[in-house]
Structures are given as structure tokens and as C-alpha cells.
Design a protein around this motif. Sequence first.
Motif, mmCIF file in Angstrom:
data_model
loop_
_atom_site.group_PDB
_atom_site.id
_atom_site.type_symbol
_atom_site.label_atom_id
_atom_site.label_comp_id
_atom_site.label_asym_id
_atom_site.label_seq_id
_atom_site.Cartn_x
_atom_site.Cartn_y
_atom_site.Cartn_z
ATOM 1 N N HIS A 67 0.822 -1.212 0.000
ATOM 2 C CA HIS A 67 0.000 0.000 0.000
ATOM 3 C C HIS A 67 0.859 1.265 0.000
ATOM 4 O O HIS A 67 2.008 1.261 0.439
ATOM 5 N N ARG A 68 0.244 2.349 -0.488
ATOM 6 C CA ARG A 68 0.879 3.658 -0.521
ATOM 7 C C ARG A 68 0.257 4.559 0.538
ATOM 8 O O ARG A 68 -0.835 4.298 1.039
ATOM 9 N N TRP A 69 0.953 5.662 0.841
ATOM 10 C CA TRP A 69 0.416 6.579 1.852
ATOM 11 C C TRP A 69 -0.908 7.167 1.399
ATOM 12 O O TRP A 69 -1.769 7.478 2.236
ATOM 13 N N GLN A 70 -1.115 7.307 0.090
ATOM 14 C CA GLN A 70 -2.381 7.836 -0.404
ATOM 15 C C GLN A 70 -3.555 6.934 -0.027
ATOM 16 O O GLN A 70 -4.675 7.417 0.162
ATOM 17 N N ASP A 71 -3.305 5.629 0.077
ATOM 18 C CA ASP A 71 -4.368 4.704 0.483
ATOM 19 C C ASP A 71 -4.813 4.992 1.909
ATOM 20 O O ASP A 71 -6.012 4.973 2.216
ATOM 21 N N TRP A 72 -3.855 5.258 2.788
ATOM 22 C CA TRP A 72 -4.196 5.564 4.190
ATOM 23 C C TRP A 72 -4.942 6.884 4.264
ATOM 24 O O TRP A 72 -5.939 6.997 4.980
ATOM 25 N N TYR A 73 -4.446 7.872 3.507
ATOM 26 C CA TYR A 73 -5.090 9.184 3.563
ATOM 27 C C TYR A 73 -6.493 9.133 2.980
ATOM 28 O O TYR A 73 -7.426 9.742 3.522
ATOM 29 N N HIS A 74 -6.663 8.426 1.876
ATOM 30 C CA HIS A 74 -7.993 8.321 1.268
ATOM 31 C C HIS A 74 -8.980 7.706 2.255
ATOM 32 O O HIS A 74 -10.138 8.145 2.333
ATOM 33 N N GLN A 75 -8.530 6.708 3.005
ATOM 34 C CA GLN A 75 -9.428 6.051 3.975
ATOM 35 C C GLN A 75 -9.949 7.047 5.007
ATOM 36 O O GLN A 75 -11.151 7.120 5.274
#
Length: 258
Positions: A67-75
Motif C-alpha cells: 500500500h501507498r500513503w495515499q491509500d491511508w489518507y484516502h481512507q
Amino acid sequence: MAFSELSRPWRARGHSNPRGGLLLCHGFTGTPQSIRPWAEDHAARGWAVELPLLPGHATTWQDLAAHRWQDWYHQVREAALELSARHGPIAVGGLSMGGSLALALGEDPELRGRVAALVAANPGVTLPGAAGAAGLLAPLLRTVPGIGSDVAREGAVEEAYERTPLRGVAQLRRLFSRTRDHLADVTVPLLLATSRTDHTVPPRDSDLVAAGVSGPVQRLSLPRSYHLVPLDHDAPQLFEASARFLDRHVPGPAGGAR
């Protein structure tokens, strides 16, 4: 390690007239279990609480590495949008990387007016210099020892990965850098809670946050806890300070201050 039900996403929506919406964000390689006591405390005070599980967590370290940091932020961004649609301006809190995610939400121009206040406990915004090479080293050295359970209270254990994937560390570094570069865009009130002794995130990261944001900052020193404050000795002080801070700065259900 085996992850219990405490590591699953958690929410409290059962209030007939909730005080407001509160989104809480957990840290890197950890799970909602590390901040569940914080969530339950504020739910008991009347808050509608959302505590999501970030992608790649509470599964395997291989999953986290994908996973990328964008995945965490999108969540967390989607959770903030949904919560604010139901409750108006909300509060956002977080621990460690979760604190960095909370600050990133406060920086987001599209969330302006939707986030009324932030609480960050031992937020991370820097990594040691060696972490800069994590992406290059990952194909050769896939993992390093885990960072979980930095707790002073005897018997307290965090449910977290026992190994930390270097690909994940590279993404964490990108998130920290992005958040740090845009701190001036945080204009809402911030409660900044910092442990005097922290073996995971240096206390100076809190100083960088306090110096970088544009909004008012209230500092809270936590003298008896290590990194994972919601599981540690100073948890009651954090919860009480957080509740009082949010009552002052988050509009009530009818749009008025409490």
C-alpha cells in the motif's frame, strides 16, 4: 501476531442526540486497538466516533508493503467527509502516524469548514536519516524489527506487526514529508499531546508541529507515558484534556458552541 476483535474498525453511533462527530486515526503497523480506549471514552461522553482500520493493517506485513500513503489518507478522508455530512464540523484525532494523518486532514483545502479541531498525540513528521534509503533497501532487506508496544504501563501490549516492511517505511516518510511541508495550512485549533519519553517518535516532532501550524495550539505534557499514550499511565489525562478541548472548539449539534 494474532489480531483480536479490538483491531477491527469500530464506531459509536447509538446516541439519540450525539455531541458531534469524532474521527480517530491509528498509527503505522498498529490497529484501532491502540486507540480504542480513547474512542470508547469519548463515545461515553456522547460523541459519534469513527475509528477506521487503515489499509494494509491487521493483516500481514506483506499486505502493508503493497500500500501507498495515499491509500491511508484516502481512507481517513472519506471517513471525515461521511462523518461531517452527518454532523457538521467534526473533530479529528490521531496517534503517531495517525496524528500526521489528522494534521493532513486539517491541511486539506476541500475539508476547510468541515474540520473544526484537531488532537494529535505524539504525531510523527520526521524519520531518521537512514529511513530515506528505505525504498532503495527494500528489495534487499524487506523488513526490520517491529516498532509496537512502546508502553510504560506494565502488562499493556499493542496489537501490531512484529516486522516492519521497508516499502511501508518509504511511504511513511512521504506522508510525513508532505504533512510537514503544509503545516502552515492548519488553521483550526490543535491540542498537541507529547510524551516526555518516547522511543518511537522523538518529542521534537511535536515542537516542529507547534511551530509550523498557523492556528492556536494547546500543549499537553505526558510525563508518565511512552509513545502509546491511550494504553499508558497518562491516558486519563489525555482523554479529559481532549474532551474539554473539543467541547470548547467543536460546534454543538445545533451549530452553537458548548
